[in-house]
Design an enzyme around this catalytic site. Structure first.
Site, PDB file in Angstrom:
ATOM      1  N   ASP A  80       0.758  -1.229   0.085  1.00 31.96           N
ATOM      2  CA  ASP A  80      -0.104  -0.167   0.081  1.00 31.96           C
ATOM      3  C   ASP A  80       0.866   1.246  -0.090  1.00 31.96           C
ATOM      4  OD1 ASP A  80      -2.420   1.612   0.091  1.00 31.96           O
ATOM      5  OD2 ASP A  80      -2.766   1.172   2.148  1.00 31.96           O
ATOM      6  N   GLY A  81       0.387   2.316  -0.820  1.00 36.40           N
ATOM      7  CA  GLY A  81       1.144   3.780  -0.580  1.00 36.40           C
ATOM      8  C   GLY A  81       1.570   4.206  -1.846  1.00 36.40           C
ATOM      9  N   GLY A 130       0.229   5.272  -4.731  1.00 30.85           N
ATOM     10  CA  GLY A 130      -0.534   6.454  -4.997  1.00 30.85           C
ATOM     11  C   GLY A 130       0.050   7.567  -4.439  1.00 30.85           C
ATOM     12  N   TRP A 165       2.800   8.132  -2.585  1.00 32.52           N
ATOM     13  CA  TRP A 165       4.421   8.054  -3.102  1.00 32.52           C
ATOM     14  C   TRP A 165       4.467   9.071  -4.190  1.00 32.52           C
ATOM     15  CZ3 TRP A 165       7.575   7.195  -7.087  1.00 32.52           C
ATOM     16  CH2 TRP A 165       8.967   7.053  -6.554  1.00 32.52           C
ATOM     17  N   HIS A 196       2.984   2.975  -8.763  1.00 33.67           N
ATOM     18  CA  HIS A 196       2.736   1.628  -9.241  1.00 33.67           C
ATOM     19  C   HIS A 196       4.136   1.188  -9.669  1.00 33.67           C
ATOM     20  CE1 HIS A 196      -1.121   1.674  -7.629  1.00 33.67           C
ATOM     21  NE2 HIS A 196      -1.690   2.498  -8.774  1.00 33.67           N
ATOM     22  N   GLU A 254     -11.930  -5.249  -5.062  1.00 35.14           N
ATOM     23  CA  GLU A 254     -12.574  -3.883  -4.955  1.00 35.14           C
ATOM     24  C   GLU A 254     -11.857  -2.888  -5.781  1.00 35.14           C
ATOM     25  OE1 GLU A 254     -11.717  -6.003  -2.385  1.00 35.14           O
ATOM     26  OE2 GLU A 254     -13.693  -6.591  -2.077  1.00 35.14           O
ATOM     27  N   ASN A 255     -10.393  -2.962  -6.274  1.00 39.06           N
ATOM     28  CA  ASN A 255      -9.921  -2.057  -6.955  1.00 39.06           C
ATOM     29  C   ASN A 255     -10.657  -1.732  -8.344  1.00 39.06           C
ATOM     30  OD1 ASN A 255      -6.640  -3.307  -5.747  1.00 39.06           O
ATOM     31  ND2 ASN A 255      -8.164  -1.483  -4.960  1.00 39.06           N
ATOM     32  N   ARG A 314      -5.404  -2.510   8.735  1.00 40.53           N
ATOM     33  CA  ARG A 314      -6.426  -3.220   8.435  1.00 40.53           C
ATOM     34  C   ARG A 314      -6.190  -4.282   7.418  1.00 40.53           C
ATOM     35  NH1 ARG A 314      -8.464   1.794   6.504  1.00 40.53           N
ATOM     36  NH2 ARG A 314      -7.942   2.209   4.126  1.00 40.53           N
ATOM     37  N   ILE A 315      -6.954  -5.354   7.389  1.00 43.52           N
ATOM     38  CA  ILE A 315      -6.543  -6.451   6.413  1.00 43.52           C
ATOM     39  C   ILE A 315      -7.259  -6.383   4.917  1.00 43.52           C
ATOM     40  CG2 ILE A 315      -6.792  -9.059   6.135  1.00 43.52           C
ATOM     41  CD1 ILE A 315      -5.354  -8.316   8.709  1.00 43.52           C
ATOM     42  N   GLU A 348       1.122 -13.566  12.299  1.00 40.61           N
ATOM     43  CA  GLU A 348       1.590 -12.263  13.133  1.00 40.61           C
ATOM     44  C   GLU A 348       1.366 -11.076  12.217  1.00 40.61           C
ATOM     45  OE1 GLU A 348       2.345 -12.078  16.161  1.00 40.61           O
ATOM     46  OE2 GLU A 348       1.875 -14.490  16.193  1.00 40.61           O
TER      47      GLU A 348
END
Length: 256
Positions: free
Chosen positions: A26-27, A29, A31, A43, A73-74, A196-197, A209
């Site tokens: 994640d991150g 966009g 960035w 990406h 969901e993307n 979150r998952i 973990e």
């Protein structure tokens, strides 16, 4: 769900290194936005970070790496970004396939392939076929994947195979999951600061973990990976039970 049993002897594996790592990358966009660039550039740099992470994991003895590349969901994202991601899949396969195949990486794609183009499916099949006999590390790319979809499709396949309801156990259903050939993840990492998952490997991460970091995915490197592994090594994994010494302190007659 029982913890996975490694097929490797204790003398050949470092117990502080997870056998299976799952990552929500994640991150990308954000960035790119920080650098006043379109999201697709984030990406692209994320793909570079992934290739480095694959080798870093393999060098440390990780056997399976699962990455969340595109969720079910993307599709809600802007059409331009989705189209760019599909093009990035093809260019990444062209740019990196020979290298990762030569590095001993085995590639597997998990997710609903029905919604992507035949061109993308062909690229996936080529990557899987080219790397099928590699054994250094298996990289599972979750694309158009959702944890709920995975559970539903597993149930559907079990029903289609005629499995009676009375025989549908956790072990039986696990054999129908998209990632049935891999042990459950030992360590779940999410970059980008979200905690979150996000519908990723819902069945499989029951006893993983969890590690969340503010690091944006394109900046993820070996330092961040080693930090996650160091934290993982401090976790006391009991899978719902107690260790013998804890049972002794509690006065249990069942203590070993």
């Amino acid at each position: 769900m029982n913890p996975p049993v490694s097929t490797f002897g204790t003398s050949t594996r470092d117990p502080n290194v997870p056998r299976h790592v799952a990552i929500v990358m994640d991150g990308n966009g954000r960035w790119a936005k920080k650098r006043f660039m379109p999201r697709i550039f984030g990406h692209k740099h994320g793909v570079d970070a992934l290739v480095h992470t694959i080798n870093a994991c393999a060098n440390r003895g990780v056997e399976h790496l699962t990455v969340f590349a595109f969720s079910s969901e993307n599709w809600k994202r802007p059409e331009e970004e989705v189209s760019g991601l599909m093009g990035l899949v093809l260019s990444a396969m062209t740019r990196y396939l020979t290298k990762i195949a030569g590095d001993g990486v085995r590639v597997r794609i998990i997710g609903d392939r029905g919604a992507v183009s035949q061109t993308v499916r062909n690229a996936w099949e080529r990557a899987e076929a080219t790397t099928a006999h590699n054994t250094r590390i298996t990289v599972w790319v979750a694309f158009n994947y959702g944890g709920r979809w995975d559970i539903v499709q597993a149930c559907q396949r079990a029903i289609a195979d005629g499995v009676p309801a009375t025989e549908l156990s956790e072990d039986t259903l696990s054999r129908y999951m998209a990632q049935r050939e891999a042990p459950d993840p030992d360590l779940f990492i999410r970059t980008g600061g979200e905690v979150r998952i996000s519908n990723f490997l819902l069945w499989q991460v029951a006893y993983s973990e969890l590690h969340f970091t503010d690091c944006l995915w394109p900046d993820f490197d070996e330092v961040e990976l080693d930090r996650a592994f160091k934290i993982y090594a401090t976790r006391d994994r009991r899978f719902g039970g107690v260790k013998p010494e804890a049972a002794v302190l509690a006065g249990s007659s069942d203590a070993a």
